[in-house]
Design an enzyme around this catalytic site. Sequence first.
Site, PDB file in Angstrom:
ATOM      1  N   GLU A  37       0.814  -1.215   0.000  1.00 55.69           N
ATOM      2  CA  GLU A  37       0.000   0.000   0.000  1.00 55.69           C
ATOM      3  C   GLU A  37       0.846   1.263   0.000  1.00 55.69           C
ATOM      4  O   GLU A  37       0.429   2.302  -0.534  1.00 55.69           O
ATOM      5  CB  GLU A  37      -0.942  -0.016   1.203  1.00 55.69           C
ATOM      6  N   TYR A 105      11.037 -13.156   4.526  1.00 54.56           N
ATOM      7  CA  TYR A 105      10.417 -12.191   5.420  1.00 54.56           C
ATOM      8  C   TYR A 105      10.958 -12.302   6.840  1.00 54.56           C
ATOM      9  O   TYR A 105      11.213 -13.402   7.346  1.00 54.56           O
ATOM     10  CB  TYR A 105       8.903 -12.415   5.493  1.00 54.56           C
ATOM     11  N   TYR A 169      -2.333 -12.502  -2.384  1.00 55.38           N
ATOM     12  CA  TYR A 169      -2.134 -13.651  -1.494  1.00 55.38           C
ATOM     13  C   TYR A 169      -0.644 -13.889  -1.243  1.00 55.38           C
ATOM     14  O   TYR A 169       0.160 -13.895  -2.177  1.00 55.38           O
ATOM     15  CB  TYR A 169      -2.741 -14.915  -2.118  1.00 55.38           C
ATOM     16  N   ARG A 170      -0.280 -14.067   0.028  1.00 60.11           N
ATOM     17  CA  ARG A 170       1.099 -14.357   0.418  1.00 60.11           C
ATOM     18  C   ARG A 170       1.128 -15.644   1.237  1.00 60.11           C
ATOM     19  O   ARG A 170       0.705 -15.665   2.389  1.00 60.11           O
ATOM     20  CB  ARG A 170       1.698 -13.198   1.227  1.00 60.11           C
ATOM     21  N   THR A 242      -4.111  -8.380 -13.515  1.00 58.38           N
ATOM     22  CA  THR A 242      -2.928  -8.292 -14.361  1.00 58.38           C
ATOM     23  C   THR A 242      -2.670  -9.675 -14.940  1.00 58.38           C
ATOM     24  O   THR A 242      -3.006 -10.690 -14.338  1.00 58.38           O
ATOM     25  CB  THR A 242      -1.705  -7.827 -13.559  1.00 58.38           C
ATOM     26  N   ASP A 282       1.592  -3.350  -7.511  1.00 61.15           N
ATOM     27  CA  ASP A 282       1.233  -2.116  -6.800  1.00 61.15           C
ATOM     28  C   ASP A 282       1.224  -0.929  -7.753  1.00 61.15           C
ATOM     29  O   ASP A 282       0.367  -0.041  -7.657  1.00 61.15           O
ATOM     30  CB  ASP A 282       2.218  -1.857  -5.661  1.00 61.15           C
ATOM     31  N   ASP A 318      11.034  -0.625  -4.723  1.00 61.01           N
ATOM     32  CA  ASP A 318       9.607  -0.926  -4.688  1.00 61.01           C
ATOM     33  C   ASP A 318       8.752   0.116  -5.394  1.00 61.01           C
ATOM     34  O   ASP A 318       7.660  -0.191  -5.867  1.00 61.01           O
ATOM     35  CB  ASP A 318       9.137  -1.018  -3.232  1.00 61.01           C
TER      36      ASP A 318
END
Length: 341
Positions: A37, A105, A169-170, A242, A282, A318
């Site tokens: 975001e 992560y 989704y992650r 996409t 994004d 990013d």
Amino acid sequence: MSKKVVTMGEIMLRLSTPGYKRFNQAEKFDVTYGGGEANVAVSLANYGLDPYFVSKLPGNPIGQSAVNHLRRFGVNTDYISRGGERVGIYYLEAGASMRPSKVVYDRANSAIAEATLEDFDFDSIFEGAEWFHFSGITPALSKEAAKLTEEALKAAKKHNVTVSVDLNYRKKLWTPEEAKETMSRLMEYVDVCIGNEEDAEKTLGFKPGETDVTKGELELDGYKSIFKQMKEKFNFKYVVTTLRESYSASDNGWSALIYDGNEFYHSRKYDIRIVDRVGGGDSFAGGLIYSLVDGKDFKDALEFAVAASAMKHTISGDFNLVSVDEVMTLVNGDASGRVQR
């Protein structure tokens, strides 16, 4: 066009290996910041909107560095609550050719994952706002973050704010079962739903026909079928995806599909040589939101979003650091890459 748009989520410290080195080769990391975001908010600032990013960050120098990074690109940070123990981190190893990129992560117990309703005044946040954007990443962070997302959505609707979601989704954050339970509940507040084929299947249970992204094959009729089902079930104004054809980690085909309940529209396709694909989705969401807020029809909005996100793949980091004029040059057919003098 200073129109207020709100996004909410996590901004993380990004540590990436220089060049195309593997993790076990790297002796140092390149430092930047990013997150779904937050990336959208930066795109919107580049296009002249007034984006506000809602999050929570610790009141230490790393948290402040993340805030400063957003401010550098014109994002309003007034709604970032301060507190908590840590900034989430992700490590990136950029892939090339047949070797895929890898992300590791380190974001457990980050400040936003532990945030509560007391950290935010959503009535003030959505006062005068035109649009609210969130993604499936935020409610996946924790049960507290999922509750926070739902309360934000209720407040947005109370203030008649248009809502978009990138399903995102992650698998490293939650299971498909957890995602479906939470995301299906949140969809009642959504006007514009964005998601690729994996997102639609893992978060909402819709699978698009015979598409095989590992072979770079698209089967558009499958998408059309699930778009109709999604619109019928959740009453979205637009359903958008996409379409990434992964020839390799270095070369992709890139286009998009939108459905307004009456018509399907498939955008122009771009063949892109990738510099950095993180944030590609994004940047698409940012381009779509800007275009719809600007009053473009859904076809023109899709073409702008696809072109903007194609350009993002050529930019390290990013954030998508392109202007409206640069995107429109590509939309109007100039993909030559010639030096601009």
